[in-house]
Design a protein around this motif. Structure first.
Motif, PDB file in Angstrom:
ATOM      1  N   THR A   1       0.759  -1.469   0.083  1.00 46.79           N
ATOM      2  CA  THR A   1       0.230  -0.249  -0.038  1.00 46.79           C
ATOM      3  C   THR A   1       0.609   1.558   0.020  1.00 46.79           C
ATOM      4  O   THR A   1       0.740   2.516   0.025  1.00 46.79           O
ATOM      5  CB  THR A   1      -0.635   0.155   1.370  1.00 46.79           C
ATOM      6  OG1 THR A   1       0.041  -0.182   2.538  1.00 46.79           O
ATOM      7  CG2 THR A   1      -1.727  -0.552   0.883  1.00 46.79           C
ATOM      8  N   LYS A   2       1.877   0.701  -0.159  1.00 46.75           N
ATOM      9  CA  LYS A   2       3.265   2.654   0.114  1.00 46.75           C
ATOM     10  C   LYS A   2       3.051   3.270  -0.893  1.00 46.75           C
ATOM     11  O   LYS A   2       2.442   4.715  -1.151  1.00 46.75           O
ATOM     12  CB  LYS A   2       4.380   1.681   0.101  1.00 46.75           C
ATOM     13  CG  LYS A   2       5.083   3.347   0.340  1.00 46.75           C
ATOM     14  CD  LYS A   2       6.950   2.284   0.768  1.00 46.75           C
ATOM     15  CE  LYS A   2       7.645   3.637   1.105  1.00 46.75           C
ATOM     16  NZ  LYS A   2       7.280   4.723   1.525  1.00 46.75           N
ATOM     17  N   VAL A   3       2.935   2.583  -2.348  1.00 45.94           N
ATOM     18  CA  VAL A   3       2.209   3.863  -2.858  1.00 45.94           C
ATOM     19  C   VAL A   3       0.813   4.533  -3.723  1.00 45.94           C
ATOM     20  O   VAL A   3       1.045   5.285  -3.163  1.00 45.94           O
ATOM     21  CB  VAL A   3       2.790   2.667  -4.578  1.00 45.94           C
ATOM     22  CG1 VAL A   3       2.504   4.016  -6.074  1.00 45.94           C
ATOM     23  CG2 VAL A   3       4.135   2.267  -4.945  1.00 45.94           C
ATOM     24  N   LEU A   4      -0.200   3.157  -2.670  1.00 42.56           N
ATOM     25  CA  LEU A   4      -1.394   4.464  -2.394  1.00 42.56           C
ATOM     26  C   LEU A   4      -1.169   5.676  -1.858  1.00 42.56           C
ATOM     27  O   LEU A   4      -1.540   6.708  -2.288  1.00 42.56           O
ATOM     28  CB  LEU A   4      -2.057   3.917  -2.175  1.00 42.56           C
ATOM     29  CG  LEU A   4      -3.770   3.416  -2.037  1.00 42.56           C
ATOM     30  CD1 LEU A   4      -3.785   4.237  -3.535  1.00 42.56           C
ATOM     31  CD2 LEU A   4      -4.558   2.946  -2.381  1.00 42.56           C
ATOM     32  N   ILE A   5      -0.762   5.096  -0.689  1.00 43.21           N
ATOM     33  CA  ILE A   5      -0.493   5.766   0.294  1.00 43.21           C
ATOM     34  C   ILE A   5       0.577   7.285   0.301  1.00 43.21           C
ATOM     35  O   ILE A   5       0.240   8.756   0.513  1.00 43.21           O
ATOM     36  CB  ILE A   5       0.137   4.940   1.608  1.00 43.21           C
ATOM     37  CG1 ILE A   5      -0.970   4.682   2.675  1.00 43.21           C
ATOM     38  CG2 ILE A   5       0.059   6.129   2.856  1.00 43.21           C
ATOM     39  CD1 ILE A   5      -1.216   3.566   3.706  1.00 43.21           C
ATOM     40  N   ASP A   6       1.528   6.654  -0.752  1.00 37.76           N
ATOM     41  CA  ASP A   6       2.034   8.429  -0.490  1.00 37.76           C
ATOM     42  C   ASP A   6       1.876   9.337  -2.042  1.00 37.76           C
ATOM     43  O   ASP A   6       2.459  10.446  -1.594  1.00 37.76           O
ATOM     44  CB  ASP A   6       3.810   7.780  -1.080  1.00 37.76           C
ATOM     45  CG  ASP A   6       3.992   6.711  -0.904  1.00 37.76           C
ATOM     46  OD1 ASP A   6       4.350   7.278   1.031  1.00 37.76           O
ATOM     47  OD2 ASP A   6       5.492   6.597  -0.957  1.00 37.76           O
ATOM     48  N   ASP A   7       1.045   8.498  -2.689  1.00 33.68           N
ATOM     49  CA  ASP A   7       0.403   9.671  -3.715  1.00 33.68           C
ATOM     50  C   ASP A   7      -1.092  10.144  -2.781  1.00 33.68           C
ATOM     51  O   ASP A   7      -0.540  11.161  -3.105  1.00 33.68           O
ATOM     52  CB  ASP A   7       0.237   8.847  -5.083  1.00 33.68           C
ATOM     53  CG  ASP A   7      -0.888   8.691  -6.119  1.00 33.68           C
ATOM     54  OD1 ASP A   7      -0.443   9.970  -6.237  1.00 33.68           O
ATOM     55  OD2 ASP A   7      -2.206   8.867  -6.077  1.00 33.68           O
TER      56      ASP A   7
ATOM     57  N   GLN B   1      -1.149  14.034  -2.366  1.00 35.14           N
ATOM     58  CA  GLN B   1      -2.404  15.367  -3.155  1.00 35.14           C
ATOM     59  C   GLN B   1      -2.687  16.311  -1.615  1.00 35.14           C
ATOM     60  O   GLN B   1      -3.457  17.115  -1.606  1.00 35.14           O
ATOM     61  CB  GLN B   1      -3.296  14.058  -3.336  1.00 35.14           C
ATOM     62  CG  GLN B   1      -3.435  13.318  -4.500  1.00 35.14           C
ATOM     63  CD  GLN B   1      -3.894  12.438  -5.230  1.00 35.14           C
ATOM     64  OE1 GLN B   1      -5.689  12.418  -4.569  1.00 35.14           O
ATOM     65  NE2 GLN B   1      -3.768  11.829  -5.863  1.00 35.14           N
ATOM     66  N   ILE B   2      -2.780  15.340  -0.651  1.00 35.79           N
ATOM     67  CA  ILE B   2      -2.627  16.626   0.479  1.00 35.79           C
ATOM     68  C   ILE B   2      -1.880  17.212   0.339  1.00 35.79           C
ATOM     69  O   ILE B   2      -2.616  18.796   0.698  1.00 35.79           O
ATOM     70  CB  ILE B   2      -2.829  16.110   1.977  1.00 35.79           C
ATOM     71  CG1 ILE B   2      -3.704  14.678   1.288  1.00 35.79           C
ATOM     72  CG2 ILE B   2      -2.675  16.231   3.116  1.00 35.79           C
ATOM     73  CD1 ILE B   2      -5.070  15.054   2.175  1.00 35.79           C
ATOM     74  N   ASN B   3      -0.954  17.416   0.435  1.00 33.76           N
ATOM     75  CA  ASN B   3       0.139  18.301   0.251  1.00 33.76           C
ATOM     76  C   ASN B   3       0.093  19.800  -0.639  1.00 33.76           C
ATOM     77  O   ASN B   3      -0.114  20.788  -0.622  1.00 33.76           O
ATOM     78  CB  ASN B   3       1.377  17.660  -0.324  1.00 33.76           C
ATOM     79  CG  ASN B   3       2.339  17.785   1.420  1.00 33.76           C
ATOM     80  OD1 ASN B   3       2.018  17.798   2.298  1.00 33.76           O
ATOM     81  ND2 ASN B   3       3.424  16.525   1.108  1.00 33.76           N
ATOM     82  N   THR B   4      -0.717  18.817  -1.861  1.00 40.41           N
ATOM     83  CA  THR B   4      -1.035  20.004  -3.240  1.00 40.41           C
ATOM     84  C   THR B   4      -1.990  20.586  -2.569  1.00 40.41           C
ATOM     85  O   THR B   4      -2.415  22.228  -3.337  1.00 40.41           O
ATOM     86  CB  THR B   4      -1.016  19.096  -4.136  1.00 40.41           C
ATOM     87  OG1 THR B   4      -0.440  18.414  -4.468  1.00 40.41           O
ATOM     88  CG2 THR B   4      -2.043  19.784  -5.251  1.00 40.41           C
ATOM     89  N   LEU B   5      -2.847  20.144  -1.594  1.00 45.90           N
ATOM     90  CA  LEU B   5      -4.281  20.830  -1.753  1.00 45.90           C
ATOM     91  C   LEU B   5      -3.749  21.288   0.166  1.00 45.90           C
ATOM     92  O   LEU B   5      -4.310  22.761  -0.471  1.00 45.90           O
ATOM     93  CB  LEU B   5      -4.645  19.890  -0.425  1.00 45.90           C
ATOM     94  CG  LEU B   5      -6.193  19.397  -1.753  1.00 45.90           C
ATOM     95  CD1 LEU B   5      -6.882  17.486  -1.088  1.00 45.90           C
ATOM     96  CD2 LEU B   5      -6.882  20.043  -2.238  1.00 45.90           C
ATOM     97  N   GLU B   6      -2.690  21.711   0.563  1.00 46.75           N
ATOM     98  CA  GLU B   6      -2.413  22.491   1.615  1.00 46.75           C
ATOM     99  C   GLU B   6      -1.774  23.836   1.083  1.00 46.75           C
ATOM    100  O   GLU B   6      -1.760  24.967   1.686  1.00 46.75           O
ATOM    101  CB  GLU B   6      -1.734  21.931   2.749  1.00 46.75           C
ATOM    102  CG  GLU B   6      -0.485  22.727   3.307  1.00 46.75           C
ATOM    103  CD  GLU B   6      -1.660  22.725   4.406  1.00 46.75           C
ATOM    104  OE1 GLU B   6      -1.306  23.865   5.407  1.00 46.75           O
ATOM    105  OE2 GLU B   6      -2.786  22.388   5.263  1.00 46.75           O
TER     106      GLU B   6
END
Length: 181
Positions: free
Chosen positions: A110-116, A120-125
């Motif tokens: 799940t690492k790739v999914l979580i990192d992605d 996206q959260i950082n982009t929204l921040e």
């Protein structure tokens, strides 16, 4: 030229000091010189310390004014009203819980999914930081406030969606393993 020099000496005749120095002159002179060496009079120049103190006072005052004025107009959603402060607090708490929950699922699969999702959260921040600036410039425009709330909702929705997807993957793996046994 020789005549000029002789003329100068003749004109100055009688004005030269040709007397012997009084007895003990040299010893008195050396004593005075020693006294001046032992107790030198220092003239304190107060301009430098005073100018440094004035500069520091000015810098502290300007710094204090800068930081206090920045706190008053922070651009946070909480600065708009007490209701918005509660809203912001709710969203931040929810987002932090969801991020922790998401990170608890982290493994090799799940690492790739979580990192992605975190990217996206950082982009929204980053978008939210821009909205904070817009809020200051617009003077609490309702459209900017709505965009800030929408940004929080997008983050929560994204985290919930990724967590649901990971839970479904985990459930499918368990079902697949049960049918094999």
């Amino acid at each position: 030229m020789k005549n000029d020099i002789e003329k100068i000496f003749k004109d100055l005749d009688g004005s030269f000091d040709v007397h012997e120095t009084p007895l003990g002159h040299q010893s008195r002179f050396l004593a005075k010189l020693d006294n001046n060496r032992k107790a030198p009079v220092k003239k304190i120049n107060w301009w430098k310390p005073l100018s440094i103190a004035a500069s520091l006072t000015l810098l502290v005052t300007l710094g204090f004014n800068f930081f206090t004025s920045k706190d008053q107009v922070s651009g946070e959603l909480a600065s708009v009203s007490p209701e918005m402060e509660k809203t912001q607090s709710f969203f931040i708490t929810t987002i932090n819980k969801e991020v922790l929950k998401l990170k608890s699922f982290e493994n090799a699969e799940t690492k790739v999914l979580i990192d992605d999702a975190l990217l996206q959260i950082n982009t929204l921040e980053k978008e939210y930081q821009g909205l904070k600036k817009d809020l200051i410039e617009s003077g609490n425009d309702k459209r900017v406030i709505y965009a800030m709330i929408t940004n929080f909702q997008k983050r929560v929705d994204l985290l919930e969606q990724v967590i649901t997807t990971i839970e479904e993957i985990e459930t499918l793996k368990e079902l697949k393993n049960e049918t094999i046994i």
